[in-house]
Design an enzyme around this catalytic site. Structure first.
Site, PDB file in Angstrom:
ATOM      1  CG  ASP A 188      -1.682   5.617   2.798  1.00 40.12           C
ATOM      2  OD1 ASP A 188      -1.939   5.391   1.595  1.00 40.12           O
ATOM      3  OD2 ASP A 188      -2.508   6.131   3.583  1.00 40.12           O
ATOM      4  CG  ASP A 189      -0.091   8.906   0.775  1.00 43.80           C
ATOM      5  OD1 ASP A 189      -0.016   8.873  -0.465  1.00 43.80           O
ATOM      6  OD2 ASP A 189      -1.108   8.562   1.404  1.00 43.80           O
ATOM      7  CG  HIS A 213      -7.738   3.448  -0.296  1.00 43.06           C
ATOM      8  ND1 HIS A 213      -7.082   2.899  -1.359  1.00 43.06           N
ATOM      9  CD2 HIS A 213      -6.817   4.198   0.382  1.00 43.06           C
ATOM     10  CE1 HIS A 213      -5.804   3.304  -1.343  1.00 43.06           C
ATOM     11  NE2 HIS A 213      -5.613   4.085  -0.293  1.00 43.06           N
ATOM     12  CD  GLU A 246      -7.648   6.558   4.660  1.00 43.22           C
ATOM     13  OE1 GLU A 246      -8.220   6.640   3.550  1.00 43.22           O
ATOM     14  OE2 GLU A 246      -6.511   7.040   4.873  1.00 43.22           O
ATOM     15  CG  HIS A 254      -1.947   1.074   1.251  1.00 46.02           C
ATOM     16  ND1 HIS A 254      -3.112   0.989   1.980  1.00 46.02           N
ATOM     17  CD2 HIS A 254      -1.991   2.287   0.646  1.00 46.02           C
ATOM     18  CE1 HIS A 254      -3.805   2.115   1.828  1.00 46.02           C
ATOM     19  NE2 HIS A 254      -3.134   2.931   1.029  1.00 46.02           N
ATOM     20  CG  HIS A 285      -1.357   6.198  -2.494  1.00 44.62           C
ATOM     21  ND1 HIS A 285      -2.486   5.965  -3.240  1.00 44.62           N
ATOM     22  CD2 HIS A 285      -1.644   5.757  -1.238  1.00 44.62           C
ATOM     23  CE1 HIS A 285      -3.420   5.425  -2.482  1.00 44.62           C
ATOM     24  NE2 HIS A 285      -2.935   5.286  -1.257  1.00 44.62           N
TER      25      HIS A 285
HETATM   26  N1  ADE Z   1      -4.658   8.749  -1.744  1.00 42.38           N
HETATM   27  C1  ADE Z   1      -3.420   8.773  -1.257  1.00 42.38           C
HETATM   28  N2  ADE Z   1      -3.422   8.385   0.026  1.00 42.38           N
HETATM   29  C2  ADE Z   1      -4.701   8.098   0.347  1.00 42.38           C
HETATM   30  C3  ADE Z   1      -5.353   7.649   1.525  1.00 42.38           C
HETATM   31  N3  ADE Z   1      -4.697   7.400   2.662  1.00 42.38           N
HETATM   32  N4  ADE Z   1      -6.693   7.477   1.487  1.00 42.38           N
HETATM   33  C4  ADE Z   1      -7.371   7.727   0.371  1.00 42.38           C
HETATM   34  N5  ADE Z   1      -6.804   8.162  -0.753  1.00 42.38           N
HETATM   35  C5  ADE Z   1      -5.492   8.339  -0.764  1.00 42.38           C
HETATM   36 ZN    ZN Z   2      -3.776   4.776   0.488  1.00 42.42          ZN
END
Ligand code: ADE
Ligand code: ZN
Length: 335
Positions: free
Chosen positions: A278-279, A197, A200, A17, A19
């Site tokens: 994630d990011d 997703h 969340e 996971h 991005h």
């Molecule tokens: N796009 C990038 N990170 C995300 C996240 N945590 N939730 C939804 N969309 C995303």
């Molecule tokens: Zn994500």
């Protein structure tokens, strides 16, 4: 330092996971802004980092889409992907299944091919030079319409054999999985793996829809599943993987303390949970730091951490033979 920092560093891991646009470090953002002669609201690293303070998913997304506006050329996408891979290598990542958001680029007139070829060439280089294998997942933006998603699916046709699957991300609440049921049915027909997703910020009902109505292969996040005992049973029985992202959850106020991370409870209940970043450029750490953070907060055992690393390969879209090779490599480290 996390009690198990050494074990975490030594274990081979898969990241499921991630991005790629969320790995855009402010240093690189400033340098590409200069290279492409684009004005950005930050002049210094400190200013950028000070802005990375979020109360919810939408506050993050607003900055995430603004940041990626600097990405324009195939070389930019190559450099971004390469930087992630070299960082992942330092955390002993052996395999990555990477999301990207083409609509966030095509809607500002950066071509689908520019983005996709830039990422793919870096992924190929990563396999040759770093020994990291990879698969690419094309993600639909759920705040856009299903028709927009179908248009992307059509535009991406020449590259369909270059993706393993499709995803669904961006603003969750108000955009349930059902909104994309026909699109995902078509993607299934085309042979793509399906990720969404769900749970969340959105309710357990969204996870239920993704699992039972759409029939996804993986749930990204899935935190709020833990509010629904019957859903937990389905996740346990089906072993559909959950890609948890601890530092993301904390940064976006999905949880208010890492002690509230569901990872340990999910392990204890026999769910196929994995730990991911994630990011990472926005949430304060790459995958190794995410393992360390849950270890510190939840007091994980050696066995828990080894299980998380094993789950990362079991939950991947690798073949059974490839999974077996990675699991043997983990066994060798543990022995
Ligand atoms: N796009 C990038 N990170 C995300 C996240 N945590 N939730 C939804 N969309 C995303
Ligand atoms: Zn994500």
């Amino acid at each position: 330092m996390a009690e198990h920092a050494d074990l975490i560093a030594r274990l081979p891991k898969a990241e499921l996971h991630l991005h790629i646009e969320g790995s855009f470090e402010p240093e690189m953002m400033l340098s590409l802004a200069e290279r492409n002669r684009i004005d950005i609201p930050f002049k210094t690293l400190e200013e950028a980092k000070a802005a990375y303070n979020f109360n919810d998913l939408q506050e993050f997304l607003d900055l995430y889409y603004q940041g990626m506006n600097v990405l324009r050329t195939e070389q930019d996408f190559h450099d971004l992907t390469w930087a992630y891979l070299t960082r992942a290598k330092a955390d002993n990542v052996r395999h990555v299944e990477m999301f990207y958001d083409p609509q966030a680029h095509t809607e500002r007139d950066v071509g689908f091919g520019t983005v996709t070829e830039g990422i793919l060439s870096a992924l190929e280089r990563g396999e040759k030079e770093l020994g990291i294998t990879s698969k690419l997942i094309m993600s639909f933006l759920r705040h856009l319409s299903e028709a927009d998603g179908f248009a992307l699916l059509e535009e991406s046709k020449p590259w369909h054999d270059r993706f393993v699957g499709v995803g669904l991300d961006s603003s969750e609440i108000g955009h349930p999985p059902q909104k994309f049921s026909r699109l995902f049915a078509e993607c299934r027909k085309l042979g793509f793996k399906l990720c969404m997703h769900a749970g969340e910020e959105g309710p357990p009902e969204y996870v239920r829809e993704a699992l039972l109505d759409i029939g996804v292969d993986r749930i990204d996040h899935g935190n709020r599943s833990m509010e629904d005992a019957a859903l937990i049973e389905v996740l346990k029985d089906t072993q559909v993987p959950l890609t948890n992202c601890p530092l993301s959850n904390l940064s976006l106020c999905v949880i208010h303390d890492l002690k509230d991370s569901p990872v340990k409870a999910q392990l204890d209940q026999g769910l196929l949970v994995t730990v991911n970043s994630d990011d990472p450029a926005y949430f304060g750490g790459y995958i190794g730091r995410n393992y360390e953070a849950v270890d510190e907060a939840l007091g994980l055992s050696d066995a828990d951490i080894i299980q998380l690393a094993r789950n990362s390969f079991v939950g991947s879209f690798l073949s059974d033979a490839e999974k077996a090779d990675h699991l043997s490599a983990i066994d060798a480290i543990v022995a």
